[in-house]
Design a protein around this motif. Structure first.
Motif, short mmCIF file in Angstrom:
data_model
loop_
_atom_site.label_atom_id
_atom_site.label_comp_id
_atom_site.label_asym_id
_atom_site.label_seq_id
_atom_site.Cartn_x
_atom_site.Cartn_y
_atom_site.Cartn_z
N ILE A 153 79.12 124.73 -10.49
CA ILE A 153 77.77 125.13 -10.89
C ILE A 153 77.30 126.31 -10.05
N ALA A 154 77.58 126.26 -8.73
CA ALA A 154 77.16 127.35 -7.86
C ALA A 154 77.84 128.66 -8.25
N ILE A 155 79.15 128.62 -8.49
CA ILE A 155 79.88 129.84 -8.82
C ILE A 155 79.46 130.38 -10.19
N VAL A 156 79.42 129.50 -11.20
CA VAL A 156 79.12 129.94 -12.56
C VAL A 156 77.69 130.47 -12.67
N SER A 157 76.74 129.75 -12.05
CA SER A 157 75.34 130.22 -12.12
C SER A 157 75.17 131.54 -11.38
N SER A 158 75.87 131.70 -10.25
CA SER A 158 75.79 132.96 -9.52
C SER A 158 76.35 134.10 -10.36
N LEU A 159 77.51 133.90 -10.99
CA LEU A 159 78.10 134.93 -11.85
C LEU A 159 77.16 135.28 -13.00
N PHE A 160 76.54 134.25 -13.57
CA PHE A 160 75.66 134.46 -14.72
C PHE A 160 74.43 135.28 -14.33
N PHE A 161 73.76 134.86 -13.26
CA PHE A 161 72.49 135.51 -12.90
C PHE A 161 72.69 136.88 -12.26
N VAL A 162 73.79 137.07 -11.56
CA VAL A 162 74.07 138.40 -11.01
C VAL A 162 74.21 139.41 -12.14
N ARG A 163 74.91 139.03 -13.20
CA ARG A 163 75.07 139.95 -14.34
C ARG A 163 73.78 140.06 -15.15
N LEU A 164 73.02 138.95 -15.24
CA LEU A 164 71.80 138.97 -16.04
C LEU A 164 70.75 139.91 -15.43
N ARG A 165 70.73 140.00 -14.10
CA ARG A 165 69.74 140.85 -13.44
C ARG A 165 69.96 142.33 -13.73
N VAL A 166 71.14 142.70 -14.17
CA VAL A 166 71.44 144.11 -14.40
C VAL A 166 70.61 144.65 -15.56
N ASP A 167 70.64 143.95 -16.71
CA ASP A 167 69.92 144.47 -17.89
C ASP A 167 69.40 143.36 -18.80
N GLN A 168 69.33 142.11 -18.29
CA GLN A 168 68.83 140.98 -19.08
C GLN A 168 69.63 140.75 -20.36
N ASP A 169 70.92 141.09 -20.31
CA ASP A 169 71.81 140.90 -21.46
C ASP A 169 72.49 139.54 -21.31
N HIS A 170 71.99 138.53 -22.05
CA HIS A 170 72.54 137.17 -21.93
C HIS A 170 73.98 137.09 -22.42
N ALA A 171 74.33 137.87 -23.42
CA ALA A 171 75.71 137.85 -23.93
C ALA A 171 76.69 138.36 -22.88
N ALA A 172 76.34 139.45 -22.22
CA ALA A 172 77.20 139.97 -21.16
C ALA A 172 77.25 139.02 -19.98
N ALA A 173 76.11 138.36 -19.67
CA ALA A 173 76.05 137.46 -18.54
C ALA A 173 76.93 136.23 -18.74
N ILE A 174 76.92 135.67 -19.95
CA ILE A 174 77.74 134.47 -20.17
C ILE A 174 79.22 134.83 -20.22
N GLY A 175 79.53 136.02 -20.70
CA GLY A 175 80.92 136.46 -20.66
C GLY A 175 81.42 136.60 -19.22
N HIS A 176 80.55 137.10 -18.35
CA HIS A 176 80.88 137.22 -16.94
C HIS A 176 81.06 135.85 -16.31
N ALA A 177 80.17 134.90 -16.64
CA ALA A 177 80.23 133.57 -16.05
C ALA A 177 81.46 132.79 -16.50
N LEU A 178 81.82 132.89 -17.77
CA LEU A 178 82.94 132.10 -18.30
C LEU A 178 84.30 132.59 -17.81
N SER A 179 84.32 133.69 -17.08
CA SER A 179 85.57 134.11 -16.44
C SER A 179 86.05 133.04 -15.47
N TYR A 180 85.10 132.30 -14.87
CA TYR A 180 85.48 131.24 -13.94
C TYR A 180 86.24 130.14 -14.67
#
Length: 475
Positions: A422-449
């Motif tokens: 949870i710590a790793i996936v949420s960190s990956l998700f929110f780090v990418r989400l802060r860039v441009d609020q793109d949820h699709a890009a953020a979940i793609g980044h998170a699911l790499s884990y």
């Protein structure tokens, strides 16, 4: 080391298993059902962000710390007694949660729930391990796998229904009060249907070991809960580092107790067996992938695309349907090809995660509850195929006398894996989400884990097979 004890005679193991899994299911859905209710709880009780965070953290910490000691307590005091006591405490704590007049009472009751959950959960698989003959364990563990997996996705769906219904004007409170009739049924029926098994009453409890283990788990799990929310302040990293010497002290004490011929909290025979440790490592990896995935999916569906909590729960329903199919298929193979079936499940989930990452990362403009049904069903199928043989691999030759310690240890590391994931996936998700609020890009980044996890599981399985190592505890 002797082999597991023979199943007790005159026992209906399936009736007992239904009650055991009902108790376990209450615990499982409470981990996820609360997340749906947090906004309502915050408004109703006037809670701060930190207090809202501790509604979940208090439960997770108490549960993770108590799993291994309570598994050992079951070996000494009797698994039926500890299971029913745990269900009773969990049910009482649920009522306290539902009636909580303020946020501090709710947090305290959640910690009490975690203790009750830790008392009952290790006994479930320890009892199932003893009451089923080898030829029936595959189906029993397949059923347990269904319940474990359903718990991850049923919580948000049930929570959405209960909160949206606002029954009797109680708003969020029914998510806890619904446990009362279930808990009473399990306790009352359990006195009759769950067999009383032999216990080791002469076993001494290693209280120093209990303290060291609890401290080590806290030093790992607490920063994993707080770190992503607080931006990983310095103390979270110091706490994680401090877990290493504390864990080393715990292991040193277990070695010393064994050398003196005394009982250990975590028997060293398990820690020396590379097959058991490999199995626990796979369990830890596997369960690190799922809770984090559902956490970011809930945010993706609700915040990113405006689905309601109920629609979000419906969107994840294909996952448990896939689990049911996979568990039915794998249960028919009994004890055959255990490693191959775990590998097949991991391979299906690897392919499913790649598909999910692509589909969620390139969503249609009119995304709805059924958009990700295909990849979610495929991931559920893979999980259903893998869970039963994985549990069999870890526990198949563990003697009944230390089954509580083995299952408690396995499930403690399962919880550590979930917290880390949870710590790793949420960190990956929110780090990418802060860039441009793109949820699709953020979940793609998170699911790499998740993709990395199932690739790692396949690698571990391949290495174990190549080396020809045993997966069970050796005599």
């Amino acid at each position: 080391m002797p082999h597991p004890a023979s199943p007790p005679k005159g026992v209906n193991p399936w009736a007992a298993t239904v009650l055991l899994l009902m108790g376990n299911f209450m615990n499982l859905i409470d981990v996820s059902i609360v997340n749906v209710a947090l906004p309502s709880i915050r408004t109703d009780l006037g809670a701060s962000e930190t207090q809202i965070e501790w509604i979940s953290a208090a439960y997770v910490l108490a549960f993770a710390v108590g799993l291994l000691p309570c598994g050992r307590f079951g070996d000494k005091l009797g698994r039926k007694r500890l299971f029913l006591s745990g269900v009773g405490l969990f049910t009482l704590a649920s009522v306290l949660c539902g009636l909580a007049p303020d946020i501090n009472v709710l947090i305290g009751a959640r910690a009490l729930q975690g203790i009750g959950g830790a008392m009952m959960v290790p006994q479930v698989m320890a009892i199932m391990h003893v009451i089923f003959p080898p030829e029936q364990k595959a189906k029993a563990f397949a059923l347990a796998g269904v319940v474990i997996s359903l718990g991850a996705v049923t919580g948000p769906l049930l929570g959405g229904v209960l909160i949206s219904g606002n029954f009797y004007g109680l708003e969020w409170r029914p998510i806890f009060l619904v446990n009362l009739p279930v808990g009473l049924l399990v306790v009352l029926a359990g006195f009759w249907l769950i067999p009383r098994l032999e216990s080791s009453r002469d076993m001494a409890i290693d209280w120093w070991g209990v303290g060291l283990f609890g401290l080590a788990i806290t030093l790992v799990v607490l920063p994993m809960i707080e770190g992503p929310l607080l931006g990983w302040p310095w103390w979270t990293l110091v706490t994680l580092v401090a877990a290493i010497p504390v864990g080393a002290l715990f292991l040193r004490r277990q070695h010393a107790l064994e050398a003196e011929g005394r009982e250990q909290l975590l028997p060293m025979v398990l820690l020396r067996d590379r097959g058991f440790l490999s199995g626990v490592a796979v369990v830890m990896l596997h369960f690190s992938a799922i809770p984090g995935m559902f956490l970011v999916l809930a945010i993706y569906f609700q915040t990113g695309f405006g689905l309601t909590p109920l629609e979000s729960g419906v969107a994840t329903a294909p996952f448990p349907l896939g689990i049911m199919l996979g568990s039915y298929v794998t249960g028919r193979f009994g004890t055959r090809a255990l490693v191959g079936r775990v590998a097949l499940g991991a391979a299906v989930m690897l392919a499913g995660m790649i598909w999910l990452r692509h589909a969620a990362g390139h969503p249609p403009a009119d995304l709805g509850p059924g958009t990700l049904a295909g990849p979610l069903a495929m991931n559920g199928l893979g999980m259903g195929l893998a869970i039963s043989p994985l549990f069999q691999l870890v526990l198949r030759d563990v003697p009944g006398r230390i089954a509580g310690a083995a299952t408690g240890g396995m499930q403690a590391f399962q919880q550590i894996g979930a917290a880390i994931g949870i710590a790793i996936v949420s960190s990956l998700f929110f780090v990418r989400l802060r860039v441009d609020q793109d949820h699709a890009a953020a979940i793609g980044h998170a699911l790499s884990y998740q993709i990395s996890v199932f690739a790692a599981i396949l690698t571990v399985l391949a290495l174990r097979q190549w080396r020809g190592d045993r997966w069970a505890v050796t005599p």
